[in-house]
Scaffold this active site. Structure first.
Site, short mmCIF file in Angstrom:
data_model
loop_
_atom_site.label_atom_id
_atom_site.label_comp_id
_atom_site.label_asym_id
_atom_site.label_seq_id
_atom_site.Cartn_x
_atom_site.Cartn_y
_atom_site.Cartn_z
N ASN A 223 0.98 -1.25 -0.13
CA ASN A 223 -0.02 -0.09 -0.09
C ASN A 223 1.04 1.13 -0.20
O ASN A 223 2.24 1.09 -0.08
CB ASN A 223 -1.03 -0.13 1.18
CG ASN A 223 -0.16 -0.18 2.55
OD1 ASN A 223 0.56 0.76 2.79
ND2 ASN A 223 -0.52 -1.35 3.34
N VAL A 322 -2.95 -5.81 15.76
CA VAL A 322 -3.32 -5.00 17.05
C VAL A 322 -4.50 -5.67 17.87
O VAL A 322 -4.44 -5.58 19.33
CB VAL A 322 -3.84 -3.54 16.65
CG1 VAL A 322 -5.20 -3.69 16.07
CG2 VAL A 322 -4.01 -2.90 17.66
N LYS A 355 -11.76 -4.33 18.78
CA LYS A 355 -10.35 -4.96 18.91
C LYS A 355 -10.04 -4.61 20.55
O LYS A 355 -8.72 -4.87 20.77
CB LYS A 355 -9.60 -4.27 17.91
CG LYS A 355 -9.76 -4.57 16.60
CD LYS A 355 -8.71 -4.10 15.53
CE LYS A 355 -9.15 -4.46 14.11
NZ LYS A 355 -7.93 -3.96 12.97
#
Length: 418
Positions: A223, A322, A355
């Protein structure tokens, strides 16, 4: 508190040299700034080139010297805009009487005067001229205007001058000017360290940059992340007294002073390196890396040859770094990042909960003026409900300034956690 005053790395100084006999001293300024660890680029007016050659400054700075307003070798020929964005400080030494007048009245007929109007960086001027020109009412009016505009004027010394006169107008010695620049940035570092002292003694782990997921030995999926935000945060956390480990994907940035760097390529490698830091006692984990969500299921051993109009590649999901770290029994304080192109705040708030993060910073990467590859950013910060903290809007600013605000937010949340 860890605080290194030996050098100030990754600060960009433009030294602008104007016409005057003192121009020969500017070569020494370049040497001293380089000794202190600054990146230096030199801008010369046509008058300056009558006293010293651009080649001298190119050899000393290690960078091309800028002399023309419309540079055919610059991006889109707009060299003044590129330099304006690059600079952390502009030092004009010597600053001629003519240059001061241009600055004061907003003229823009050469590279330096246009750069002056285009930059957001602090501008310092070190006037050098005949004592009578210095004392002239017009010059003093111009100086007063510059001071009111926020320009830092370094007062000239008194003494004998090249014309034979004696009085004010001599440029201060180059070692003194370079030292003043160094002290300016040292003061800024000290202010950060004092303001964010809660990070003293903390071990901060930061992931930064993209990951590369191999397709074959020469191709990969990646990316546009440059790692600038993560590297800026690493420098700011270190200045705040933390021990910093920076887990970096493939980027071309220099390692911030005092920071331990671990280079990785793929998402799996980044996760492995991140998990290892937990065994070393990680207090704060900041996930700025733009990790690829998927990787190739079967990486080819040899380069895939072109055959046909279509190529099908099977992808499998990468581990969520994460979320994995946040799910550990002895978890650190978790800071996530969300780079979105639509419904930015909604998606970020969802990630914060899903998360199990303590804090998340989100930005809109569809904006052309911030985010990937930009030196500026703007963010909205959310905190877990248990902290009872309102969201924070970080307006568009340099990534260094955004980093300082993020460290302040982390410090505030840590106080509540304690």
């Amino acid at each position: 508190m860890s605080f290194d005053l030996s050098v100030i790395p990754h600060k960009n100084i433009i030294l602008a040299v104007t016409g005057g006999i003192a121009a020969y001293k500017s070569a020494i300024i370049v040497r001293r700034l380089k000794d202190y660890g600054f990146n230096v680029r030199v801008v010369m007016t046509h008058g300056a080139q009558a006293f010293i050659t651009p080649l001298t400054f190119q050899a000393l700075s290690g960078n091309p010297v800028h002399t023309e307003l419309l540079d055919p070798e610059a991006e889109a020929g707009m060299g003044h805009i590129e330099l304006a964005r690059w600079a952390d400080l502009v030092l004009v030494a010597p600053a001629s009487c003519d240059t001061l007048a241009k600055f004061a009245h907003g003229l823009a007929d050469d590279l330096l005067s246009t750069l002056y109007l285009a930059t957001k960086a602090p501008v310092w001027v070190a006037p050098a001229m005949n004592q009578q020109m210095w004392a002239a009412k017009a010059t003093q009016r111009n100086l007063q205007t510059l001071v009111e505009d926020g320009i830092h004027v370094i007062m000239p010394d008194a003494g004998s001058q090249a014309c034979g006169d004696v009085g004010l107008g001599r440029m201060p010695e180059p070692e003194q000017l370079a030292y003043q620049v160094r002290e300016y940035f040292h003061k800024a570092q000290r202010a950060i360290a004092e303001k964010f002292g809660l990070l003293a003694g903390k071990h901060v782990v930061i992931t930064a940059g993209p990951t590369r997921e191999a397709i074959d030995p020469v191709r990969y999926i990646s990316n546009h992340s440059t790692g600038k935000m993560g590297f800026s945060l690493a420098a700011t956390c270190y200045a705040a007294g933390a021990k910093v480990t920076l887990i970096a994907g493939p980027v071309t940035l220099d390692t911030p002073n005092g920071v331990q760097r671990v280079n990785v390529a793929s998402a799996v490698q980044m996760l492995d390196a991140s998990m290892q830091t937990l065994d070393e006692g990680c207090d704060i984990f900041i996930a700025t890396a733009a990790v690829a969500d998927y990787r190739v299921a079967q990486v080819a051993d040899q380069k895939i040859k072109k055959a046909g109009d279509e190529l099908a590649v099977s992808l499998i999901k990468n581990p969520d770094i994460v979320a994995t770290i946040a799910g550990q029994q002895q978890r650190p304080f978790m800071v996530g990042f969300a780079a979105e192109t639509q419904n930015v705040e909604e998606y970020a708030a969802g990630k914060l909960v899903a998360k199990k993060l303590d804090m998340i910073a989100c930005n809109d990467v569809s904006r052309k003026d911030i985010g990937f590859a930009s030196d500026e950013n703007a963010m909205t910060v959310f905190f877990a409900q248990s902290y009872h903290m309102k969201k924070r809007e970080l307006e568009k600013a340099s990534k260094q300034e955004i980093s300082q605000q993020l460290v302040e937010a982390i410090a505030d949340a840590l106080k509540r956690k304690i």
